[in-house]
Design an enzyme around this catalytic site. Structure first.
Site, PDB file in Angstrom:
ATOM      1  CG  ASP A 192      -0.539  14.573   0.717  1.00  0.00           C
ATOM      2  OD1 ASP A 192       0.230  13.658   0.346  1.00  0.00           O
ATOM      3  OD2 ASP A 192      -1.771  14.424   0.789  1.00  0.00           O
TER       4      ASP A 192
ATOM      5  CE  LYS B  69       2.395  -2.468  -4.293  1.00  0.00           C
ATOM      6  NZ  LYS B  69       2.007  -2.107  -2.918  1.00  0.00           N
TER       7      LYS B  69
ATOM      8  N   PRO C  86      -8.641  -1.038   9.063  1.00  0.00           N
ATOM      9  CG  PRO C  86      -9.057  -0.543  11.302  1.00  0.00           C
ATOM     10  CD  PRO C  86      -9.526  -1.394  10.170  1.00  0.00           C
ATOM     11  NE  ARG C  87      -3.926   0.284   3.668  1.00  0.00           N
ATOM     12  CZ  ARG C  87      -4.114   1.048   2.601  1.00  0.00           C
ATOM     13  NH1 ARG C  87      -3.716   2.305   2.587  1.00  0.00           N
ATOM     14  NH2 ARG C  87      -4.692   0.543   1.520  1.00  0.00           N
TER      15      ARG C  87
ATOM     16  CG  ASP D  97      -1.858  -1.206   1.236  1.00  0.00           C
ATOM     17  OD1 ASP D  97      -2.225  -1.676   0.145  1.00  0.00           O
ATOM     18  OD2 ASP D  97      -2.178  -1.687   2.336  1.00  0.00           O
TER      19      ASP D  97
ATOM     20  N   GLY E 253      -4.578  -4.284  -3.761  1.00  0.00           N
ATOM     21  CA  GLY E 253      -5.553  -3.232  -4.067  1.00  0.00           C
ATOM     22  C   GLY E 253      -4.769  -2.005  -4.454  1.00  0.00           C
ATOM     23  CG  HIS E 254      -2.040  -2.035  -6.948  1.00  0.00           C
ATOM     24  ND1 HIS E 254      -1.123  -2.591  -7.803  1.00  0.00           N
ATOM     25  CD2 HIS E 254      -1.785  -2.575  -5.735  1.00  0.00           C
ATOM     26  CE1 HIS E 254      -0.352  -3.437  -7.128  1.00  0.00           C
ATOM     27  NE2 HIS E 254      -0.746  -3.450  -5.878  1.00  0.00           N
TER      28      HIS E 254
ATOM     29  CD  GLN F 292       0.697  -8.933  -2.647  1.00  0.00           C
ATOM     30  OE1 GLN F 292       1.341  -9.510  -3.502  1.00  0.00           O
ATOM     31  NE2 GLN F 292      -0.564  -8.625  -2.838  1.00  0.00           N
TER      32      GLN F 292
END
Ligand code: GDP
Ligand code: IMO
Ligand code: MG
Length: 442
Positions: free
Chosen positions: A338, A16, A309-310, A13, A40-41, A225
């Site tokens: 940012d 990429k 949630p990461r 994540d 998931g890109h 990944q």
């Protein structure tokens, strides 16, 4: 640029997808080489947000051929859904624009059921997988019991027989754990329909790429990944089951190393991880919340595939240095700069302390890694919104200093940083940042 390999330098994540989308503007081919729909890109383009799981992020460029390599594991039903969803928003997908390797392995419904069963059995020690059947599919691949995309080219009955036999084999495993087996016939039906749909897209990718490279075409290999989730080089067993690192691009596509002239690592300006396993710079509290966001924005730190949630923390230079080495990176790119705006101070983990000793690289065991105490260097933060900056000189001095310090600590150039999710929200350090570091004569 014959081959550029783009890899995630952290736990996935890193952004990429958006970087591949940017590189694709100069490329003929974009090729995924590992993983499946655990990825998931995200690509944000003119207000539209595309979330790609299996199809390479180059698909949004009409002149680029997208390739799905032999190193991938593919759920054909989910792939058909993804193709159809993209078509609905106007993306053209034809066998000329999307090529699927005949040697990729198929994720069956039984693999998905086994992934869930494995995680359940592990209880608190679970890996935290995406439950897409990734591990069981790679297990069957290396156990030489898998079925491949090329099998879809067989006659329908032969493919159905193989599929049903594979599901029945996994059913034995499910029964042995007192879990409900799958109805193999019913499960096979949707796969037969997907096979009909996908047949024209399947061919030998390695030969396709060899011919293209010989003809002077340029290829971007899109990592999925990240380095720290690699089956060999990550914090095993809290890893995925494939090789997201640079070496995986060669085996996952069947191309030779002499065509590679650039290995670009993408890292977030802070750390995130989703799923279990050690994460030495993980934070809990206000700063973690600042990094994660509330979930109101699509770029907030909630899994693109699972919505989880990461976990968030400071940038970990020990891990980044490791990624530089494992992949032989030629350059690094930082994303989500940012998001650092608005913090009084920023920390960089420059080393770990374990049992009174300083470590510049990750320790050998997970047990040591769990005990590692990050040694932080503190830098001033900045308050300005930087999302409209487009050149290095536009950035506040503190942001420039942060980037320069990462360059020093990794001993690698950083010529591009991103300051927002949209295609053009990039800050270039030099006028021509995309120049390959070295170009071999082939
Ligand atoms: P990938 O798996 O490496 O392609 O990354 P993901 O798409 O899973 O997660 C990265 C998230 O960050 C996505 O929502 C992107 O749109 C977003 N993103 C990428 N670069 C930036 C950036 O510079 N700033 C912000 N705010 N978001 C970004
Ligand atoms: P992209 O390509 C972040 C993680 C899972 C879990 C571990 C194993 O979007 O960066 P798996 O389902 O692969 O068996 O899960 O790997 N994981 C990812 N984390 N981004 C990803 O992909 C991931 N793909 C797998 O959370 O910890
Ligand atoms: Mg992702």
């Amino acid at each position: 640029m014959p081959i550029t390999i783009l890899i995630g330098a952290q736990w996935g994540d890193e952004g990429k997808g958006r970087v591949v989308d940017w590189l694709a503007a100069q490329a003929d081919i974009v090729a995924r080489y590992a993983g499946g729909d655990n990825a998931g890109h995200t690509v944000a383009l003119d207000g539209e947000v595309y979330k790609l799981h299996l199809i390479p992020s180059g698909i949004l460029h009409s002149n680029v051929v997208s390739i799905m390599g032999n190193g991938m594991v593919i759920n054909p039903v989910n792939l058909v859904r993804e193709i159809q969803a993209l078509r609905r928003v106007g993306v053209e997908i034809t066998p000329e624009r999307l090529v699927i390797s005949s040697r990729a392995h198929i994720i069956t419904p039984a693999h998905v059921a086994l992934d869930k069963a494995n995680e359940l059995a592990l209880g608190d020690a679970k890996i935290g997988t995406t439950l897409r059947g990734i591990g069981p599919a790679y297990l069957d691949k290396t156990g030489r019991a898998g079925i491949r995309t090329g099998d879809m080219l067989l006659d329908v009955e032969e493919f159905a027989e193989g599929l049903i036999a594979a599901i029945e084999l996994s059913n034995e495993d499910l029964r042995a754990r007192a879990l409900e087996p799958l109805d193999a016939q019913a499960a096979a039906q949707s796969y037969l329909e997907a096979a009909d749909f996908l047949r024209p897209y399947i061919q030998d990718v390695s030969i396709y790429l060899y011919k293209a490279l010989k003809a002077g075409k340029s290829v971007v290999c899109e990592g999925a990944q990240g380095t720290l989730l690699d089956i060999d080089h990550g914090s095993y067993p809290f890893v995925t089951s494939s090789s997201p690192t640079a070496g995986g691009a060669l085996t996952g596509l069947g191309v030779g190393p002499l065509y590679v002239d650039r290995v670009l690592g993408v890292a977030k300006a802070f750390s995130t991880r989703v799923g279990g396993g050690p994460m030495p710079t993980e934070l809990h509290g206000a700063i973690a919340e600042h990094f994660r966001g509330s979930g109101a924005n699509f770029w907030d730190e909630f899994g693109t595939t699972t919505g989880r949630p990461r976990r968030c923390g400071w940038l970990d230079l020990v891990m980044l240095r490791y990624a530089v080495g494992v992949n032989g990176l030629s350059e690094l790119m930082l994303t989500k700069m940012d998001i650092l705006s608005g913090l009084d101070e920023l920390k960089l983990a420059t080393a770990y302390e374990i049992d009174g000793e300083r470590h510049e690289y990750p320790p050998v065991t997970n047990e040591q890694l769990e005990r590692a105490k990050p040694i932080y260097e503190t830098m001033p933060g900045w308050r300005e919104d930087i999302s409209n900056c487009r050149s290095f000189g536009d950035l506040p001095a503190a942001a420039q200093a942060y980037i320069e310090r990462v360059v020093e600590l990794c001993d690698l150039p950083i010529d591009i940083v991103s300051v927002g999710p949209e295609r053009d929200q990039l800050v270039m350090k030099t006028a021509a940042p995309a120049t390959p570091v070295k170009l071999r004569n082939l």
